[in-house]
Design a protein around this motif. Sequence first.
Motif, PDB file in Angstrom:
ATOM      1  N   GLY A 189     -16.541  -3.232 -17.849  1.00 50.68           N
ATOM      2  CA  GLY A 189     -15.385  -2.456 -17.419  1.00 50.68           C
ATOM      3  C   GLY A 189     -14.957  -2.750 -15.993  1.00 50.68           C
ATOM      4  N   SER A 190     -13.822  -2.163 -15.605  1.00 50.96           N
ATOM      5  CA  SER A 190     -13.249  -2.425 -14.276  1.00 50.96           C
ATOM      6  C   SER A 190     -12.828  -1.127 -13.614  1.00 50.96           C
ATOM      7  N   THR A 191     -12.816  -1.153 -12.285  1.00 52.45           N
ATOM      8  CA  THR A 191     -12.280  -0.023 -11.518  1.00 52.45           C
ATOM      9  C   THR A 191     -11.282  -0.562 -10.507  1.00 52.45           C
ATOM     10  N   PHE A 192     -10.052  -0.084 -10.577  1.00 54.85           N
ATOM     11  CA  PHE A 192      -9.024  -0.453  -9.595  1.00 54.85           C
ATOM     12  C   PHE A 192      -8.905   0.696  -8.602  1.00 54.85           C
ATOM     13  N   ILE A 193      -8.972   0.361  -7.311  1.00 53.41           N
ATOM     14  CA  ILE A 193      -8.902   1.412  -6.285  1.00 53.41           C
ATOM     15  C   ILE A 193      -7.692   1.157  -5.386  1.00 53.41           C
ATOM     16  N   VAL A 194      -6.863   2.191  -5.240  1.00 53.42           N
ATOM     17  CA  VAL A 194      -5.674   2.088  -4.386  1.00 53.42           C
ATOM     18  C   VAL A 194      -5.860   3.041  -3.209  1.00 53.42           C
ATOM     19  N   LYS A 195      -5.648   2.503  -2.008  1.00 51.29           N
ATOM     20  CA  LYS A 195      -5.795   3.320  -0.797  1.00 51.29           C
ATOM     21  C   LYS A 195      -4.419   3.435  -0.138  1.00 51.29           C
ATOM     22  N   LEU A 196      -3.916   4.665  -0.029  1.00 54.35           N
ATOM     23  CA  LEU A 196      -2.564   4.867   0.514  1.00 54.35           C
ATOM     24  C   LEU A 196      -2.587   5.847   1.690  1.00 54.35           C
ATOM     25  N   PRO A 197      -1.752   5.614   2.713  1.00 56.29           N
ATOM     26  CA  PRO A 197      -1.730   6.556   3.844  1.00 56.29           C
ATOM     27  C   PRO A 197      -1.146   7.917   3.428  1.00 56.29           C
ATOM     28  N   GLN A 198      -1.762   8.988   3.958  1.00 53.31           N
ATOM     29  CA  GLN A 198      -1.300  10.323   3.600  1.00 53.31           C
ATOM     30  C   GLN A 198       0.001  10.675   4.310  1.00 53.31           C
ATOM     31  N   ASN A 199       0.112  10.181   5.557  1.00 49.51           N
ATOM     32  CA  ASN A 199       1.259  10.588   6.368  1.00 49.51           C
ATOM     33  C   ASN A 199       2.201   9.433   6.626  1.00 49.51           C
ATOM     34  N   LYS A 200       3.365   9.802   7.190  1.00 55.43           N
ATOM     35  CA  LYS A 200       4.396   8.801   7.474  1.00 55.43           C
ATOM     36  C   LYS A 200       3.865   7.790   8.477  1.00 55.43           C
ATOM     37  N   PHE A 201       4.164   6.511   8.241  1.00 57.17           N
ATOM     38  CA  PHE A 201       3.744   5.484   9.189  1.00 57.17           C
ATOM     39  C   PHE A 201       4.985   4.931   9.861  1.00 57.17           C
ATOM     40  N   SER A 202       4.785   4.394  11.092  1.00 60.25           N
ATOM     41  CA  SER A 202       5.970   3.905  11.821  1.00 60.25           C
ATOM     42  C   SER A 202       6.237   2.460  11.453  1.00 60.25           C
TER      43      SER A 202
END
Length: 310
Positions: free
Chosen positions: A297-310
Amino acid sequence: MLSIEVDRFARMSQIRYQRDIERIDLPIPAKIRQLPIFSDPELASETKQRIKFVLIYINGVILLISGGLGYLLAGKTLQPIKEMVDEQNRFISDASHELRTPLTALKSSMEVHLRDRKLTLQQAKKLIRENISDVNKLKTLSDALLTLASFEKRKEVKLSGKVNLSKLVCECMEDLEPLAKERHIMFKSNLGSFSVWGDMHKLTELVTILLDNAIKYSKEDGLVSLKIRAEKGFVLFSVKDNGIGIKKDNLPLIFDRFFRAEEQRNTIGYGLGLAIAKNIVELHRGQISVESIYGKGSTFIVKLPQNKFS
Ligand code: ADP
């Protein structure tokens, strides 16, 4: 200019010399008083020649250094443009290659049936149905290509604001539930309540791609687990399946455009989903990674910023 300066220097020295001599109260013969101090015109012209030579030499060196530096800097400035053009050319040739194969198949099947004098209405209808299905696949491919091309103009894409990722994932799960049921695949989720800064439509596309793949590459009666958690200003979203897994050699290629593992070459798909997913994540200044054990099996991990970035 330097030559004029040399002449001026000679003239001025002569004037000063004569002025100084006149001040001396000694009986100096007039011949000596009027003696030019630059009596050697050859020396003056040799000095001028030397100055000319030195100037040519120095200017030559300056020209060479500035030319070389200019060449290097121009190369450096043009490098990103060259890379962009190369990338565009690669994209066009990949896309044309992918489009050509189904178009050729479509064309030859129509030509063969057209030449068949005994073609019945039933056979003709069957052919049209098959053609429509092929055209639909081609449309899916061209849509995916257009989506990928739109990322080239990423500066124009505006990320609208806070998006409730937990709610969005829940909705995607509901949309894909029938597909999962068809293959007897169960969803398990731990989504909490997390938001990220981004574009709702693009994030929906991203989650759909990952969920769709998890279902597509799972064995029957499989389990797909979805999890969201927060970590140091980022939200981590993972999709885990216990499906066919990805070979270790293929892991670095998985996000490349048109990449498909050997085993999937004959199934539906164009290898564009993960390339689009990666572009969406990068647009949101996030990261996407995969962990997989072939056959398990596989695990895809997405990491996204919580707040607005400049
Ligand atoms: P497509 O699914 O249309 O082929 P993708 O870009 O989504 O295109 O995936 C590229 C390749 O990555 C797939 O062909 C498959 O080999 C592999 N892959 C993607 N997701 C998974 C997964 N969850 N499990 C196993 N293999 C996967």
